[in-house]
Design a protein around this motif. Structure first.
Motif, PDB file in Angstrom:
ATOM      1  N   PRO A  76     -99.234  -3.951  38.254  1.00 27.88           N
ATOM      2  CA  PRO A  76     -99.304  -2.560  37.953  1.00 27.88           C
ATOM      3  C   PRO A  76    -100.446  -2.391  37.018  1.00 27.88           C
ATOM      4  O   PRO A  76    -101.187  -3.357  36.422  1.00 27.88           O
ATOM      5  CB  PRO A  76     -97.993  -2.766  37.146  1.00 27.88           C
ATOM      6  N   GLY A  77    -100.839  -1.085  36.932  1.00 30.80           N
ATOM      7  CA  GLY A  77    -101.863  -0.838  35.750  1.00 30.80           C
ATOM      8  C   GLY A  77    -102.346   0.526  36.270  1.00 30.80           C
ATOM      9  O   GLY A  77    -101.877   1.241  36.993  1.00 30.80           O
ATOM     10  N   VAL A  78    -103.396   0.912  35.467  1.00 25.29           N
ATOM     11  CA  VAL A  78    -104.085   2.251  35.870  1.00 25.29           C
ATOM     12  C   VAL A  78    -105.153   1.740  36.777  1.00 25.29           C
ATOM     13  O   VAL A  78    -106.247   1.092  36.421  1.00 25.29           O
ATOM     14  CB  VAL A  78    -104.432   2.692  34.428  1.00 25.29           C
ATOM     15  N   TYR A  79    -105.672   2.715  37.605  1.00 28.01           N
ATOM     16  CA  TYR A  79    -106.564   2.576  38.853  1.00 28.01           C
ATOM     17  C   TYR A  79    -107.298   3.799  38.893  1.00 28.01           C
ATOM     18  O   TYR A  79    -106.754   5.017  38.800  1.00 28.01           O
ATOM     19  CB  TYR A  79    -106.033   2.043  40.197  1.00 28.01           C
ATOM     20  N   LYS A  80    -108.761   3.452  39.220  1.00 34.21           N
ATOM     21  CA  LYS A  80    -109.604   4.741  39.511  1.00 34.21           C
ATOM     22  C   LYS A  80    -109.238   4.826  41.089  1.00 34.21           C
ATOM     23  O   LYS A  80    -109.616   4.142  41.954  1.00 34.21           O
ATOM     24  CB  LYS A  80    -111.094   4.371  39.134  1.00 34.21           C
ATOM     25  N   MET A  81    -109.331   6.237  41.264  1.00 28.56           N
ATOM     26  CA  MET A  81    -109.062   6.714  42.609  1.00 28.56           C
ATOM     27  C   MET A  81    -110.115   7.926  42.837  1.00 28.56           C
ATOM     28  O   MET A  81    -110.740   8.479  41.868  1.00 28.56           O
ATOM     29  CB  MET A  81    -107.693   7.232  43.001  1.00 28.56           C
ATOM     30  N   SER A  82    -109.971   8.669  43.837  1.00 29.01           N
ATOM     31  CA  SER A  82    -110.593   9.772  44.121  1.00 29.01           C
ATOM     32  C   SER A  82    -109.893  10.848  44.709  1.00 29.01           C
ATOM     33  O   SER A  82    -108.690  10.713  45.325  1.00 29.01           O
ATOM     34  CB  SER A  82    -111.741   9.589  45.391  1.00 29.01           C
ATOM     35  N   THR A  83    -110.031  12.160  44.563  1.00 27.41           N
ATOM     36  CA  THR A  83    -109.391  13.080  44.869  1.00 27.41           C
ATOM     37  C   THR A  83    -109.345  13.193  46.366  1.00 27.41           C
ATOM     38  O   THR A  83    -110.409  12.853  46.907  1.00 27.41           O
ATOM     39  CB  THR A  83    -110.107  14.439  44.542  1.00 27.41           C
ATOM     40  N   GLY A  84    -108.073  13.415  47.124  1.00 22.86           N
ATOM     41  CA  GLY A  84    -107.849  13.356  48.447  1.00 22.86           C
ATOM     42  C   GLY A  84    -107.152  12.055  48.703  1.00 22.86           C
ATOM     43  O   GLY A  84    -106.602  11.929  49.934  1.00 22.86           O
ATOM     44  N   ASP A  85    -107.379  11.079  48.001  1.00 21.99           N
ATOM     45  CA  ASP A  85    -106.495   9.768  48.232  1.00 21.99           C
ATOM     46  C   ASP A  85    -105.129  10.108  47.908  1.00 21.99           C
ATOM     47  O   ASP A  85    -104.845  11.146  47.257  1.00 21.99           O
ATOM     48  CB  ASP A  85    -106.835   8.602  47.051  1.00 21.99           C
ATOM     49  N   ARG A  86    -104.254   9.156  48.584  1.00 23.25           N
ATOM     50  CA  ARG A  86    -102.725   9.280  48.634  1.00 23.25           C
ATOM     51  C   ARG A  86    -102.144   8.348  47.778  1.00 23.25           C
ATOM     52  O   ARG A  86    -102.767   7.116  47.597  1.00 23.25           O
ATOM     53  CB  ARG A  86    -102.262   9.730  50.140  1.00 23.25           C
ATOM     54  N   THR A  87    -100.831   8.237  47.695  1.00 19.56           N
ATOM     55  CA  THR A  87    -100.054   7.358  47.252  1.00 19.56           C
ATOM     56  C   THR A  87    -100.210   5.769  47.756  1.00 19.56           C
ATOM     57  O   THR A  87    -100.213   4.922  47.162  1.00 19.56           O
ATOM     58  CB  THR A  87     -98.566   7.496  47.108  1.00 19.56           C
ATOM     59  N   ILE A  88    -100.271   5.801  49.081  1.00 19.28           N
ATOM     60  CA  ILE A  88    -100.390   4.617  49.827  1.00 19.28           C
ATOM     61  C   ILE A  88    -101.653   3.784  49.305  1.00 19.28           C
ATOM     62  O   ILE A  88    -101.906   2.600  49.362  1.00 19.28           O
ATOM     63  CB  ILE A  88    -100.324   4.903  51.488  1.00 19.28           C
ATOM     64  N   HIS A  89    -102.561   4.625  49.100  1.00 16.10           N
ATOM     65  CA  HIS A  89    -104.057   4.033  48.585  1.00 16.10           C
ATOM     66  C   HIS A  89    -103.937   3.401  47.377  1.00 16.10           C
ATOM     67  O   HIS A  89    -104.469   2.201  47.186  1.00 16.10           O
ATOM     68  CB  HIS A  89    -105.316   5.015  48.623  1.00 16.10           C
ATOM     69  N   ALA A  90    -103.235   3.924  46.349  1.00  8.46           N
ATOM     70  CA  ALA A  90    -102.945   3.728  45.069  1.00  8.46           C
ATOM     71  C   ALA A  90    -102.252   2.451  45.178  1.00  8.46           C
ATOM     72  O   ALA A  90    -102.349   1.330  44.552  1.00  8.46           O
ATOM     73  CB  ALA A  90    -102.203   4.618  44.190  1.00  8.46           C
ATOM     74  N   ILE A  91    -101.315   2.430  46.029  1.00 12.05           N
ATOM     75  CA  ILE A  91    -100.178   1.103  46.036  1.00 12.05           C
ATOM     76  C   ILE A  91    -101.230  -0.288  46.583  1.00 12.05           C
ATOM     77  O   ILE A  91    -100.558  -1.297  46.251  1.00 12.05           O
ATOM     78  CB  ILE A  91     -99.144   1.401  46.938  1.00 12.05           C
ATOM     79  N   HIS A  92    -101.879   0.245  47.682  1.00 10.18           N
ATOM     80  CA  HIS A  92    -102.991  -0.812  48.190  1.00 10.18           C
ATOM     81  C   HIS A  92    -103.599  -1.366  47.052  1.00 10.18           C
ATOM     82  O   HIS A  92    -103.936  -2.750  46.871  1.00 10.18           O
ATOM     83  CB  HIS A  92    -103.788  -0.202  49.254  1.00 10.18           C
ATOM     84  N   GLN A  93    -104.145  -0.653  46.199  1.00 10.43           N
ATOM     85  CA  GLN A  93    -105.163  -0.932  45.121  1.00 10.43           C
ATOM     86  C   GLN A  93    -104.333  -1.901  44.169  1.00 10.43           C
ATOM     87  O   GLN A  93    -104.972  -2.769  43.504  1.00 10.43           O
ATOM     88  CB  GLN A  93    -105.626   0.307  44.158  1.00 10.43           C
ATOM     89  N   ALA A  94    -103.280  -1.759  43.790  1.00 10.00           N
ATOM     90  CA  ALA A  94    -102.136  -2.291  43.119  1.00 10.00           C
ATOM     91  C   ALA A  94    -101.752  -3.779  43.712  1.00 10.00           C
ATOM     92  O   ALA A  94    -100.730  -4.289  43.141  1.00 10.00           O
ATOM     93  CB  ALA A  94    -101.026  -1.474  42.642  1.00 10.00           C
ATOM     94  N   GLY A  95    -102.298  -4.158  45.025  1.00 10.73           N
ATOM     95  CA  GLY A  95    -101.593  -5.342  45.512  1.00 10.73           C
ATOM     96  C   GLY A  95    -100.647  -5.214  46.514  1.00 10.73           C
ATOM     97  O   GLY A  95    -100.307  -6.254  46.948  1.00 10.73           O
TER      98      GLY A  95
END
Length: 208
Positions: A76-95
């Motif tokens: 869990p934490g705060v992640y840098k993403m890009s506009t156009g990314d979706r929730t699945i990308h953020a979950i992937h970044q969080a492991g």
């Protein structure tokens, strides 16, 4: 010729045996090399495929945004993403999800927004309201019910407690001369409005 063959038979037979053994050995070596080569090629193809899959986990490059991933994820934490990314990308970044995560409770296709909170509940967990749910909606409705003193007409201003035609005209005159009110307390600069008057109307007005 026959005589020569008979005389050299003891040399010919061992020679033929050696030749057969040589052919067999060469054939076996070639087969072994082919087997050894095949996994390497397949391994290379698998690597390429994995790289392609990994790259597909990111949306289009765009403006940098920050999202907060909470709950049943590995990191869990705060992640840098890009506009156009979706929730699945953020979950992937969080492991990824933990085993106890309720994946069905999360919309993996949702487009990410700056300052967005993604909460992954555990299976059987009672979900609480988030900034995108009813509590926030009620807060927005309450905010919109207030009268914006920067844009309200004279008739609308008179709906505020303690504001009559004269004070409404004074408010409009002040903002025309000095620009929009930067904070609610700026109303004290309007003729006829004092601290007591402001205290009474404070919950009914907004400057946004």
């Amino acid at each position: 010729m026959k005589l020569w063959f008979k005389q050299n038979l003891r040399y010919i037979i061992p020679g033929l045996l050696l030749f057969v053994v040589f052919i067999f050995a060469v054939s076996k070596t070639a087969t072994k090399e082919e087997k050894n080569t095949l996994p390497v090629e397949l391994s290379g193809e698998k690597t390429i495929s994995n790289k392609a899959n990994a790259s597909s986990l990111h949306g289009k490059n765009g403006k940098e945004i920050m999202v907060d991933v909470k709950g049943a994820v590995v990191h869990p934490g705060v992640y840098k993403m890009s506009t156009g990314d979706r929730t699945i990308h953020a979950i992937h970044q969080a492991g990824g999800f933990l085993k106890e995560a309720d994946e069905r409770a999360v919309n993996l296709a949702a487009v990410l927004q700056d300052e967005m909170v993604i909460y992954v509940p555990k299976k059987g967990e009672v979900q609480h309201s988030t900034p995108s749910e009813p509590d926030a909606t009620r807060a927005n409705e309450s905010q919109s019910a207030k009268i914006n003193v920067n844009i309200a007409t004279a008739e609308e201003l008179q709906k505020i407690t303690g504001i009559g035609p004269a004070k409404a005209a004074a408010i409009i005159s002040y903002r025309e001369e000095n620009g929009p009110f930067q904070k609610v307390e700026d109303l004290l600069n309007v003729t006829g409005i004092g601290e007591k008057s402001l205290e009474k109307m404070k919950d009914e007005i907004t400057i946004n």
